[in-house]
Design a protein around this motif. Structure first.
Motif, PDB file in Angstrom:
ATOM      1  N   ALA A 509       0.851  -1.191   0.000  1.00 15.87           N
ATOM      2  CA  ALA A 509       0.000   0.000   0.000  1.00 15.87           C
ATOM      3  C   ALA A 509       0.889   1.245   0.000  1.00 15.87           C
ATOM      4  O   ALA A 509       1.840   1.352   0.775  1.00 15.87           O
ATOM      5  CB  ALA A 509      -0.908  -0.008   1.224  1.00 15.87           C
ATOM      6  N   GLY A 510       0.573   2.176  -0.892  1.00 21.51           N
ATOM      7  CA  GLY A 510       1.323   3.419  -0.971  1.00 21.51           C
ATOM      8  C   GLY A 510       2.523   3.370  -1.892  1.00 21.51           C
ATOM      9  O   GLY A 510       3.111   4.399  -2.204  1.00 21.51           O
ATOM     10  N   LEU A 511       2.918   2.156  -2.317  1.00 23.22           N
ATOM     11  CA  LEU A 511       4.079   1.996  -3.195  1.00 23.22           C
ATOM     12  C   LEU A 511       3.572   1.546  -4.563  1.00 23.22           C
ATOM     13  O   LEU A 511       3.183   0.395  -4.751  1.00 23.22           O
ATOM     14  CB  LEU A 511       5.048   0.966  -2.607  1.00 23.22           C
ATOM     15  N   THR A 512       3.533   2.454  -5.520  1.00 18.85           N
ATOM     16  CA  THR A 512       2.977   2.171  -6.839  1.00 18.85           C
ATOM     17  C   THR A 512       3.803   1.102  -7.548  1.00 18.85           C
ATOM     18  O   THR A 512       5.021   1.265  -7.721  1.00 18.85           O
ATOM     19  CB  THR A 512       2.941   3.451  -7.693  1.00 18.85           C
ATOM     20  N   PRO A 513       3.180   0.003  -7.964  1.00 14.23           N
ATOM     21  CA  PRO A 513       3.955  -1.087  -8.566  1.00 14.23           C
ATOM     22  C   PRO A 513       4.278  -0.825 -10.033  1.00 14.23           C
ATOM     23  O   PRO A 513       3.476  -0.266 -10.772  1.00 14.23           O
ATOM     24  CB  PRO A 513       3.028  -2.291  -8.417  1.00 14.23           C
ATOM     25  N   GLU A 514       5.463  -1.263 -10.437  1.00 14.76           N
ATOM     26  CA  GLU A 514       5.851  -1.215 -11.844  1.00 14.76           C
ATOM     27  C   GLU A 514       6.841  -2.329 -12.118  1.00 14.76           C
ATOM     28  O   GLU A 514       7.536  -2.818 -11.219  1.00 14.76           O
ATOM     29  CB  GLU A 514       6.483   0.137 -12.198  1.00 14.76           C
ATOM     30  N   TYR A 515       6.859  -2.774 -13.377  1.00  9.17           N
ATOM     31  CA  TYR A 515       7.899  -3.667 -13.878  1.00  9.17           C
ATOM     32  C   TYR A 515       8.669  -2.919 -14.963  1.00  9.17           C
ATOM     33  O   TYR A 515       8.062  -2.276 -15.830  1.00  9.17           O
ATOM     34  CB  TYR A 515       7.320  -4.917 -14.546  1.00  9.17           C
ATOM     35  N   VAL A 516       9.974  -3.035 -14.950  1.00 11.31           N
ATOM     36  CA  VAL A 516      10.800  -2.584 -16.066  1.00 11.31           C
ATOM     37  C   VAL A 516      11.399  -3.842 -16.686  1.00 11.31           C
ATOM     38  O   VAL A 516      12.145  -4.577 -16.023  1.00 11.31           O
ATOM     39  CB  VAL A 516      11.899  -1.609 -15.620  1.00 11.31           C
ATOM     40  N   VAL A 517      11.050  -4.118 -17.946  1.00 15.98           N
ATOM     41  CA  VAL A 517      11.397  -5.377 -18.588  1.00 15.98           C
ATOM     42  C   VAL A 517      12.162  -5.091 -19.877  1.00 15.98           C
ATOM     43  O   VAL A 517      11.748  -4.243 -20.684  1.00 15.98           O
ATOM     44  CB  VAL A 517      10.127  -6.199 -18.894  1.00 15.98           C
ATOM     45  N   ALA A 518      13.272  -5.812 -20.071  1.00 16.82           N
ATOM     46  CA  ALA A 518      14.067  -5.641 -21.286  1.00 16.82           C
ATOM     47  C   ALA A 518      13.313  -6.183 -22.491  1.00 16.82           C
ATOM     48  O   ALA A 518      12.632  -7.213 -22.415  1.00 16.82           O
ATOM     49  CB  ALA A 518      15.403  -6.344 -21.141  1.00 16.82           C
ATOM     50  N   LYS A 519      13.431  -5.490 -23.614  1.00 11.35           N
ATOM     51  CA  LYS A 519      12.794  -5.967 -24.843  1.00 11.35           C
ATOM     52  C   LYS A 519      13.499  -7.197 -25.403  1.00 11.35           C
ATOM     53  O   LYS A 519      12.868  -8.027 -26.075  1.00 11.35           O
ATOM     54  CB  LYS A 519      12.808  -4.859 -25.908  1.00 11.35           C
ATOM     55  N   SER A 520      14.779  -7.286 -25.132  1.00  4.00           N
ATOM     56  CA  SER A 520      15.554  -8.383 -25.715  1.00  4.00           C
ATOM     57  C   SER A 520      14.971  -9.720 -25.284  1.00  4.00           C
ATOM     58  O   SER A 520      14.510  -9.892 -24.159  1.00  4.00           O
ATOM     59  CB  SER A 520      17.015  -8.294 -25.262  1.00  4.00           C
ATOM     60  N   ALA A 521      14.964 -10.638 -26.209  1.00  6.82           N
ATOM     61  CA  ALA A 521      14.483 -12.011 -25.991  1.00  6.82           C
ATOM     62  C   ALA A 521      12.972 -12.103 -25.830  1.00  6.82           C
ATOM     63  O   ALA A 521      12.444 -13.177 -25.534  1.00  6.82           O
ATOM     64  CB  ALA A 521      15.161 -12.650 -24.778  1.00  6.82           C
ATOM     65  N   LEU A 522      12.240 -11.003 -26.030  1.00  8.85           N
ATOM     66  CA  LEU A 522      10.775 -11.053 -25.986  1.00  8.85           C
ATOM     67  C   LEU A 522      10.213 -10.975 -27.396  1.00  8.85           C
ATOM     68  O   LEU A 522      10.633 -10.159 -28.203  1.00  8.85           O
ATOM     69  CB  LEU A 522      10.203  -9.885 -25.167  1.00  8.85           C
ATOM     70  N   SER A 523       9.232 -11.818 -27.654  1.00  7.55           N
ATOM     71  CA  SER A 523       8.554 -11.734 -28.945  1.00  7.55           C
ATOM     72  C   SER A 523       7.143 -11.173 -28.802  1.00  7.55           C
ATOM     73  O   SER A 523       6.543 -10.743 -29.786  1.00  7.55           O
ATOM     74  CB  SER A 523       8.477 -13.117 -29.594  1.00  7.55           C
ATOM     75  N   GLN A 524       6.616 -11.144 -27.569  1.00  2.00           N
ATOM     76  CA  GLN A 524       5.232 -10.696 -27.393  1.00  2.00           C
ATOM     77  C   GLN A 524       5.012 -10.253 -25.953  1.00  2.00           C
ATOM     78  O   GLN A 524       5.572 -10.809 -25.009  1.00  2.00           O
ATOM     79  CB  GLN A 524       4.261 -11.832 -27.733  1.00  2.00           C
ATOM     80  N   LEU A 525       4.181  -9.222 -25.773  1.00  2.00           N
ATOM     81  CA  LEU A 525       3.757  -8.750 -24.454  1.00  2.00           C
ATOM     82  C   LEU A 525       2.273  -8.435 -24.530  1.00  2.00           C
ATOM     83  O   LEU A 525       1.844  -7.711 -25.439  1.00  2.00           O
ATOM     84  CB  LEU A 525       4.561  -7.518 -24.043  1.00  2.00           C
TER      85      LEU A 525
END
Length: 773
Positions: A509-525
C-alpha cells in the motif's frame, strides 16, 4: 525534493564461496537427498538453500494436535523444525523417566518423519527456554556436583540423559532415513544461566553460566556420539561471547527487540542493516567468514513476565526477518514460531519464576492453543519468497551504502536500505520499521550502477515507502527468459502450470507497482489492464493490482511467462502447496493446510469461506461430507465460495463477583465445528482459568485479548464449570510491615473487571477432487 540514494555495484566485490569450517559436515539420506555447507550458505541437494526454522516445543503442546500444528508450520513456509528436550520434563524424579503422552519424543520424531520434516533437537542438559532451573531437575542441586562443567559426577548424569534420548531417537538420524539433521548441545554456554528456582529462599539467584569452555562442549559431544547421537552437524548458540567449538558446530545467533531483561528499553539496533558475514552484530568467539550467518533465535514474539510485559507488534517480526536476510543471514530461525503450555509436574509447576505457570504463548505466529497470529501471514510471504528465490539469494553478497551500519536506532530521517547482489543481479531491501520509534512515510528514489547496466527504483520520479513497512525489490533477474530490469513490487512465489511460468509479485500500500522489462528475448507482451510504456530497449509496465489481472510474455524461444500482481491483502492470504499432483497457489480468507490429499480450511468465527486456486483442479471439488463445491472462474483463478451451517455455542455465564466468572457449556458441537475459543477482554493484573479445580492456563495482562482454545477439554466441559479468576491490578500504595509475620496494607483502588467473554466457533471443512474420494 527527495534525495536520490545511489550505489555503484559494478566494481563491488563478492564474497568468496569456499567450504569453510562446515564444509566437511553434511550427508545424504536413503532417498538420495542431501544437506551440506559452504562458508556462506547451506546446500540442499547440492543447491544453495536458505532454511526457515521454526521452534516448536513438543512437550508444551498436546500430542493429539502435533500433526496439525506441524502442518500449519509447513503451510507457513517453515522447512526445518527445532525443539527443546527439557530434562526436568522427563526426569523430574531421579531415575524415573517419562516419555509418555505429550512428552513422547519418539512420537514427535515419527510425525516429522511422516511429514518429511527435517528436525533439530536441542538436547541440553541445560536448555533454559524459560522453564524451571533452565531444565535442570531440582534433585540435581541436592548433589555435590558442579553443573555445566566437566565434573565427572555431572557428566555421568549427562551420559544417562543422552542415552535415554538416544534410545528415543534410534534410527531417526537423517543419514538413516530419519528427520534429525542436527543436535544442539547445551544452550548459551559460558554466556548466561537461568534463575535458580530450586534455591527457593530469595529471588535473583542464578544457575552458573558454565565453566570449561569448548572442552566441556567437546565432552558433551563425545558422550552424545558414544550414545549413538551422530547428526550431520551440531549447533551452538554463539551470542554473548558463548563458547563455540571450531569444527562441526554451526554457530547460531539471536535477535530480540522487545526484551524483558533490559529495563526501560531504548530502541534496539536490530533494524539497522550491516554485513553480518564480515562484522558480527556483537563480539563472538569465532571467525564469521568461515561460517554461514545463521539465526536460531530471531524473535517470533516475546514471553510476558510479571515484571516485564512487552507487546510485540507483528510488523517487528516481519521487519527483523527482512533486515537479517538483507544483512547476510542465510538461515532464518524463529523463536518461538509456535507457543504452548507448560506441563504440570508431579511436584509442582515447571515454569521459571515471574512467568506464567502454564502459558508459553510467546505472542508467536502460532500460539498456545494453535492460535494463528497476525505475524504468521506476514512472515509467510518472506518464507514463500525464499522457497522460490532463495537459491538465487543465498550466494549474493551484502553491499551497504555508506553510513548504513552507523545509523542511530532513533534516526527517523535517513532511508534504511542495502543490497544483496551477485553478477550484477540481486535485490534491494528497504526497511521503515524501528522498535520503540514512530517512523514516517518515506519518499525515496534509488539508483544503482551494475555490471548489467543502470537501474532505478522507480524508473521515473519517486516512490513512497509506508511507515512500519519493509520491502524487497528485485533487479536484473532472469525469470525464465524474461529479463526483469527492476520492479517496485515484492516477489512472492512462482509455479509452472498450463504451459506457463507464473511469477507472483505483490504491491505494498502506498508503493505504486511497476515492472521494467528488457525488450531483448521477448517476442510478445500482452496485458488486459494497466499501462505499458515502450522505450528503446525496455518496457515500463504499470500493472493493475489484483489476482485477476496479469501481464503475459512470450520469449523469443517460445516460453510463456506471466507476471501477476497481488495486493498486499491478497499476498497475506496466499499459500503454495503440492496438491493433487500439481503445484497450487491458494488464496484463502481463512487459514488452510494441506493434509493427506485434502485442502483443510479452518474459519474462526465465520461460517462463510472463500478459497481461490491456481491452477484449477482437474475435476470438481467436494467437501469431506461429499457435497460438491460451486465455483466461478475469474482470470487465472478458480474461486470457491461456500457457507456452512452457523453455530452459536451454548454458554451460560455467571459472575459471583467482579473478579470471578463461572462458565457452563451445554450441547454438543456439530461435526463441522473444529474448536470453540473463548475470547476474554478484562482489566486486571493476572487471570487464571480452572476446569474441575485444575489450572488450564493463565494470563499476565499485557493489553491483548486472552484467548483459550477448548477442544482439548471438550469431553469435560458439560460436566464441569470453567472458572475464570482475575487477580486485581492495584493502583495506589502498598505498605509492608515485617514483625513476627508479614503484614501488607494497601491504600488505593483495585481493578478487576471482565469486559467481554465470548465463545467463538472455529469451523472446519476439507476439500478434495471428487475422483479421489
Amino acid at each position: 525534493m527527495t534525495k536520490v540514494s545511489m550505489l555503484n555495484l559494478s566494481e563491488a566485490g563478492e564474497v568468496e564461496i569456499r567450504p569453510g569450517k562446515m564444509g566437511a559436515n553434511g550427508g545424504t539420506n536413503s532417498q538420495g537427498e542431501s544437506f551440506g555447507f559452504t562458508n556462506y550458505y547451506m546446500t540442499r541437494n547440492h543447491e544453495p538453500f536458505i532454511p526457515v526454522v521454526g521452534e516448536f516445543h513438543f512437550s508444551r503442546f498436546s500430542y493429539l494436535g502435533w500433526e496439525e500444528e506441524l502442518l500449519k508450520m509447513k503451510a507457513g513456509g517453515v522447512n526445518i523444525v527445532a525443539t527443546y528436550i527439557f530434562w526436568n520434563f522427563h526426569e523430574e524424579e531421579e531415575g524415573v523417566f517419562d516419555w509418555s503422552g505429550s512428552r513422547n519424543l519418539r512420537h514427535f520424531i515419527d510425525l516429522c518423519a511422516k511429514l518429511e520434516y527435517p528436525l533439530i533437537l536441542r538436547i541440553g542438559p541445560f536448555c533454559h527456554g524459560e522453564v524451571r532451573n533452565g531444565g535442570i531437575p531440582d534433585w540435581v542441586f541436592a548433589k555435590p556436583i558442579e553443573i555445566r562443567s566437566n565434573d565427572p559426577a555431572y557428566l555421568k548424569l549427562a551420559r544417562r540423559l543422552y542415552r535415554q534420548i538416544a534410545s528415543q531417537m534410534r534410527g531417526s538420524l537423517y543419514q538413516e532415513g530419519g528427520p534429525v539433521v542436527a543436535i544442539q548441545l547445551e544452550n548459551e554456554f559460558m554466556h548466561c544461566g537461568a534463575p535458580n528456582d530450586a534455591w527457593g529462599y530469595k529471588t535473583g539467584k542464578f544457575i552458573s553460566s558454565g565453566t570449561g569452555g569448548n572442552a566441556h562442549l567437546a565432552e558433551l559431544r563425545r558422550i552424545a556420539e558414544e550414545s549413538g547421537i551422530l547428526p550431520l552437524f551440531f549447533t551452538a548458540t554463539a551470542w554473548g561471547g558463548a563458547a563455540v567449538p571450531e569444527e562441526g558446530f554451526l554457530p547460531m545467533l539471536a535477535g530480540y527487540a522487545y526484551t524483558p531483561w533490559i529495563p526501560n528499553q531504548p530502541p534496539s539496533r536490530e533494524f539497522i542493516y550491516r554485513d553480518l558475514h564480515a562484522i558480527p552484530a556483537e563480539p563472538v568467539n569465532y571467525d564469521t567468514r568461515d561460517y554461514p550467518v545463521a539465526y536460531c533465535e530471531m524473535a517470533g514474539g516475546m514471553q510476558v513476565s510479571y515484571n516485564a510485559r512487552p507487546l510485540v507488534p507483528a510488523n517487528s517480526v516481519e521487519a527483523m526477518a527482512l533486515v537479517k536476510l538483507a544483512s547476510g543471514s542465510n538461515l532464518i530461525g524463529y523463536y518461538m514460531y509456535h507457543g504452548g503450555s507448560n506441563p504440570v509436574g508431579k511436584k509442582g509447576y515447571l515454569n521459571e519464576q515471574f512467568l506464567p505457570k502454564i502459558t508459553y504463548d510467546y505472542q508467536s505466529p502460532l500460539g498456545e492453543f494453535g492460535r494463528i497470529g497476525e505475524s504468521y501471514d506476514r512472515i509467510r510471504t518472506l518464507s514463500m519468497f525464499l522457497e522460490s528465490f532463495g537459491t538465487a539469494l543465498a550466494p549474493m553478497t551484502t553491499i551497504l551504502p555508506d553510513g548504513q551500519s552507523d545509523l542511530e536506532a532513533t534516526d527517523t530521517d535517513s532511508l534504511r536500505w542495502c543490497v544483496r547482489h551477485k553478477d550484477g543481479a540481486g535485490f534491494v531491501f528497504l526497511n521503515n520499521f524501528q522498535d520503540h520509534v514512530d517512523m514516517p512515510d518515506r519518499p525515496f528514489r534509488i539508483e544503482l550502477e551494475t555490471s548489467r547496466g543502470s537501474v532505478a527504483f522507480p524508473a521515473e520520479g519517486e516512490a513512497i515507502l509506508p511507515a512500519n513497512m519493509g520491502v524487497v525489490l528485485p533487479f536484473h533477474l532472469d525469470l525464465h527468459g524474461v529479463s526483469l530490469i527492476s520492479a517496485t513490487a515484492q516477489p512472492l512465489t512462482q509455479v509452472q502450470a498450463n504451459g506457463e511460468h507464473v511469477i507472483f509479485f505483490y504491491a505494498h500500500a502506498g508503493l505504486t507497482p511497476e515492472y521494467v522489462v528488457a525488450k531483448s528475448a521477448l517476442s510478445q507482451l500482452e496485458t488486459e489492464a494497466g499501462q505499458v510504456g515502450e522505450f528503446d530497449d525496455h518496457y515500463v509496465i504499470h500493472p493493475v493490482v489484483g489476482k485477476n489481472n496479469g501481464v503475459a510474455f512470450r520469449t523469443a524461444d517460445g516460453k510463456r511467462v506471466r507476471f501477476l500482481m497481488l495486493s498486499r491483502e491478497e499476498a497475506l492470504q496466499t499459500y503454495r502447496f503440492d496438491l493433487w499432483g500439481q503445484q497450487t497457489v491458494v488464496i484463502s480468507d481463512c487459514p488452510v493446510i494441506a493434509q493427506q490429499g485434502q485442502l483443510v480450511c479452518t474459519s474462526p468465527g465465520s461460517s462463510a469461506l472463500s478459497v481461490s486456486l491456481f491452477p484449477a483442479p482437474a475435476t470438481e471439488l467436494r467437501t469431506n461430507t461429499g457435497q460438491p463445491v460451486p465455483f466461478e472462474t475469474a482470470g487465472l483463478f478458480q474461486d470457491y465460495k461456500f457457507e456452512l451451517a452457523s453455530y452459536t455455542p451454548q454458554l451460560t455465564i455467571t459472575k459471583p463477583s467482579d473478579k470471578t466468572a463461572l462458565l457452563q457449556f451445554a450441547g454438543d458441537w456439530p461435526a463441522h465445528v473444529e474448536d470453540v475459543w473463548l475470547e476474554i477482554d478484562y482489566d486486571g493484573d493476572v487471570a487464571e482459568a480452572f476446569l474441575d479445580g485444575t489450572l488450564l492456563t493463565d494470563h499476565i495482562h499485557y493489553g491483548k485479548t486472552w484467548s483459550i482454545g477448548l477442544k482439548n477439554f471438550y469431553t469435560k466441559l458439560e460436566q464441569a464449570t470453567l472458572h475464570l479468576r482475575i487477580t486485581p491490578l492495584r493502583k495506589g500504595t502498598v505498605h509492608t510491615f515485617v514483625n513476627q509475620a508479614q503484614v501488607e496494607r494497601f491504600e488505593g483502588v483495585e481493578i478487576a473487571v471482565f469486559h467481554r467473554i465470548e465463545a467463538i466457533p472455529h469451523y472446519r471443512v476439507s476439500l478434495a477432487p471428487a475422483a479421489r474420494r
